[in-house]
Design a protein around this motif. Structure first.
Motif, short mmCIF file in Angstrom:
data_model
loop_
_atom_site.label_atom_id
_atom_site.label_comp_id
_atom_site.label_asym_id
_atom_site.label_seq_id
_atom_site.Cartn_x
_atom_site.Cartn_y
_atom_site.Cartn_z
N ALA A 55 -3.41 8.07 1.59
CA ALA A 55 -3.29 7.46 0.27
C ALA A 55 -1.82 7.20 -0.06
O ALA A 55 -1.45 6.13 -0.54
CB ALA A 55 -3.92 8.36 -0.79
N ARG A 56 -0.98 8.19 0.24
CA ARG A 56 0.45 8.00 -0.05
C ARG A 56 1.05 6.87 0.77
O ARG A 56 1.86 6.09 0.27
CB ARG A 56 1.21 9.31 0.17
CG ARG A 56 0.90 10.32 -0.95
CD ARG A 56 1.52 11.66 -0.71
NE ARG A 56 2.96 11.53 -0.48
CZ ARG A 56 3.82 12.52 -0.70
NH1 ARG A 56 3.39 13.68 -1.15
NH2 ARG A 56 5.08 12.35 -0.48
N GLY A 57 0.63 6.79 2.01
CA GLY A 57 1.10 5.70 2.87
C GLY A 57 0.68 4.34 2.32
O GLY A 57 1.49 3.39 2.26
N LEU A 58 -0.57 4.26 1.88
CA LEU A 58 -1.06 2.99 1.33
C LEU A 58 -0.35 2.63 0.02
O LEU A 58 -0.04 1.47 -0.22
CB LEU A 58 -2.58 3.06 1.10
CG LEU A 58 -3.44 2.96 2.36
CD1 LEU A 58 -4.90 3.28 2.04
CD2 LEU A 58 -3.35 1.56 2.98
N LEU A 59 -0.09 3.64 -0.81
CA LEU A 59 0.60 3.37 -2.08
C LEU A 59 1.99 2.80 -1.82
O LEU A 59 2.43 1.85 -2.49
CB LEU A 59 0.67 4.63 -2.94
CG LEU A 59 -0.67 5.11 -3.53
CD1 LEU A 59 -0.52 6.50 -4.15
CD2 LEU A 59 -1.20 4.11 -4.55
N THR A 60 2.68 3.36 -0.84
CA THR A 60 4.01 2.83 -0.47
C THR A 60 3.88 1.40 0.02
O THR A 60 4.66 0.51 -0.35
CB THR A 60 4.64 3.70 0.64
OG1 THR A 60 4.68 5.04 0.17
CG2 THR A 60 6.05 3.25 0.97
N SER A 61 2.87 1.19 0.86
CA SER A 61 2.66 -0.15 1.41
C SER A 61 2.33 -1.17 0.30
O SER A 61 2.77 -2.32 0.34
CB SER A 61 1.57 -0.07 2.47
OG SER A 61 0.99 -1.32 2.68
N ILE A 62 1.55 -0.73 -0.70
CA ILE A 62 1.21 -1.63 -1.82
C ILE A 62 2.46 -1.95 -2.64
O ILE A 62 2.74 -3.10 -2.97
CB ILE A 62 0.12 -1.00 -2.72
CG1 ILE A 62 -1.20 -0.90 -1.96
CG2 ILE A 62 -0.06 -1.81 -4.00
CD1 ILE A 62 -2.27 -0.05 -2.63
N GLN A 63 3.25 -0.90 -2.94
CA GLN A 63 4.48 -1.11 -3.73
C GLN A 63 5.39 -2.12 -3.00
O GLN A 63 5.86 -3.08 -3.61
CB GLN A 63 5.20 0.23 -3.90
CG GLN A 63 6.48 0.16 -4.73
CD GLN A 63 6.23 0.13 -6.24
OE1 GLN A 63 5.29 0.74 -6.74
NE2 GLN A 63 7.06 -0.60 -6.97
N ASP A 64 5.59 -1.92 -1.71
CA ASP A 64 6.46 -2.82 -0.94
C ASP A 64 5.85 -4.22 -0.82
O ASP A 64 6.55 -5.22 -0.90
CB ASP A 64 6.69 -2.26 0.47
CG ASP A 64 7.45 -0.93 0.44
OD1 ASP A 64 8.01 -0.59 -0.63
OD2 ASP A 64 7.47 -0.23 1.47
#
Ligand SMILES: [Zn+2]
Length: 499
Positions: free
Chosen positions: A403-412
């Motif tokens: 989830a944290r990885g995806l959140l970073t990917s969404i932000q970027d």
């Protein structure tokens, strides 16, 4: 028949139905951009209209977005050496009148209190449209010596500017903001401060809101009333218009003169300090909506999303969801919370999963986590991205990490997408015909030469509705000719139609 398959099919159908119902509530962007904006604001419950025109209610969901923005901005303001204080809402009329340009600029939009406690006041009180007059008056009392400088104070407050045309977040009569007010011994220090805060705003906008901006100096006609120089950050909205998202002013010695702020310098000589002010407001929320939103509603960057993940448990077709699905969902919530993820469990038993999917999609939650009976058996869940709607099956053992990885990917990803939009909608032109054509067809930023003459700028505005948004202060200036009159232009500037 296998329960999960049937459940899946039914759930899927309901999902589509619910989507259909909800999406009908939001006017597509392409049909009517400004109605789309209002639909998003109202239906996602960011804000509502109040009884007084132009005064909105920021509802809990919108206020939570503001709180995340505010916390991050506050940290950046403090990290650059500033402290917070609070000054009064009312400003005596005589205080406001001390700086001539300032009062001329603000008096048309001032609200006045003339009666208090049932009696006519001896002196009318302005409801602050900004706080230079109040704060500089206090600085005159506090600052005596070069040892008292610099003064680096910020205030979080509400201000009132009586607006004729209003729109939630973008232009409201009352709004929330932060206003920094600083004093410095030298012009160089004041200029450095002004530009430092402009860069704080630029970084905040890009890193937190995923909203790319162009930045630079304002033309004389667009500068703050009473300022020596104004700088701003400007974001490009989905309809091709620019939004001024933050401003930073070098106020020169105008306010020190007007409010009698003096200090004894190191040689015991009386000197006037240089002042700055800078501000960002709830207007940025409007920018956030228009930078990322789509026809399904809001798309929130994870850093400001009230909920970064919403967990939607899918009840078993037969039996009780309290038996396995809900306890497992609660466990996942605890795991995510423990990993610092802002998570919400949608355990309403009055709504179907499909309705919940559409509801949270409209509200722009970055990640949806679905968990049903079959998932519980397999020790997995489903994560669905709001930005791309991409779905992935994730083992529960690694859910926090994923989830944290995806959140970073969404932000970027949101920042990248918005940057591409700005690049695709920035046009360099050399002729006025081209300028007019671009402004009529697709708008966006136009980069071109301008002679710096106010009347030429006014004519361009009259003929194309576009104004100079910023004169870039970085990079190699490309000298050339003014796009309208052909006179010399020392560097290219950004034009756009503005909010
Ligand atoms: Zn010109």
């Amino acid at each position: 028949m296998e329960t999960e398959t049937e459940m899946g099919t039914t759930g899927r159908d309901k999902e589509h139905m619910a989507k259909e119902i909800m999406s009908k509530e939001i006017t597509p962007k392409g049909d009517d951009y400004s109605q789309w904006y209002l639909d998003v604001v109202l239906k996602t419950e960011l804000a509502d209209y109040g009884p007084v025109k132009g005064c909105m209610i920021i509802r809990p969901y919108g206020y939570a977005v503001w709180e995340h923005m505010q916390a991050d901005m506050d940290r950046r303001i403090k990290e650059t050496g500033h402290v917070n204080a609070y000054f009064p809402l009312f400003i005596p009329k005589s205080f406001l009148e001390k700086e001539k340009e300032h009062v001329e600029g603000f008096s048309p939009e001032c609200a006045w209190v003339t009666v208090g406690g049932g009696e006519e006041l001896e002196e009318p009180l302005a409801i602050r449209p900004t706080s230079e007059a109040m704060i500089c008056s206090m600085y005159a009392k506090w600052v005596k010596s070069w040892r008292d400088l610099p003064v680096l104070i910020n205030q979080w407050a509400n201000v009132v500017r009586w607006e004729k045309v209003t729109r939630p977040f973008l232009r409201t009569t009352e709004f929330l903001w932060q206003e920094g007010h600083t004093l410095h011994a030298t012009e160089a220090e004041a200029e450095e401060e002004t530009l430092k805060m402009l860069q704080v705003y630029r970084a905040f906008s890009e890193e937190v809101l995923a909203m790319p901006v162009v930045w630079g100096r304002k033309s004389e006609s667009e500068k703050f009333a009473g300022a020596l120089r104004t700088y701003s950050i400007e974001a490009l909205m989905g309809d091709g218009r620019a939004l001024q998202a933050g401003t930073s002013h070098n106020l020169g010695q105008h306010f020190a003169t007007a409010y009698g702020i003096e200090f004894l310098d190191k040689d015991q000589q009386r000197a006037l300090p240089w002042s700055t002010s800078w501000g960002t407001s709830t207007r940025m929320i409007g920018g956030l909506i228009m930078t990322h939103g789509d026809d399904a509603g809001l798309v929130l960057p994870p850093r400001v999303a009230p909920y970064q993940v919403v967990v939607v448990p899918i009840p078993p077709r037969k039996g009780d969801w309290n038996e396995s699905v809900l306890p497992k969902a609660r466990e996942v919530v605890q795991t995510l919370r423990g990993a610092g993820v802002r998570v919400h469990l949608d355990d309403r038993d009055t709504q179907q999963p499909g309705f919940k999917y559409a509801d949270w999609e409209m509200r722009g939650v970055p990640l949806r986590l679905e968990i049903g009976p079959k998932d519980v058996e397999k020790d997995q869940c489903v994560l669905v991205r709001r930005d791309s709607r991409e779905k992935s099956f994730v083992p529960l053992a690694s859910v926090a990490e994923q989830a944290r990885g995806l959140l970073t990917s969404i932000q970027d990803g949101l920042l990248d997408r918005a940057r591409r939009f700005v690049a695709d909608n920035t046009t360099r032109v050399s002729t006025y015909d081209e300028f007019k054509r671009v402004m009529a067809d697709k708008r966006g930023f136009i980069v071109t030469g301008w002679c710096r003459a106010a009347d030429c700028e006014a004519k361009i505005k009259e003929e194309t509705k576009a104004t100079v948004r910023v004169i870039p202060i970085e990079g190699t200036p490309a000298a050339g000719a003014c796009v309208r009159c052909g006179q010399a232009s020392s560097s290219e500037v950004y034009f756009a139609q503005a909010y």
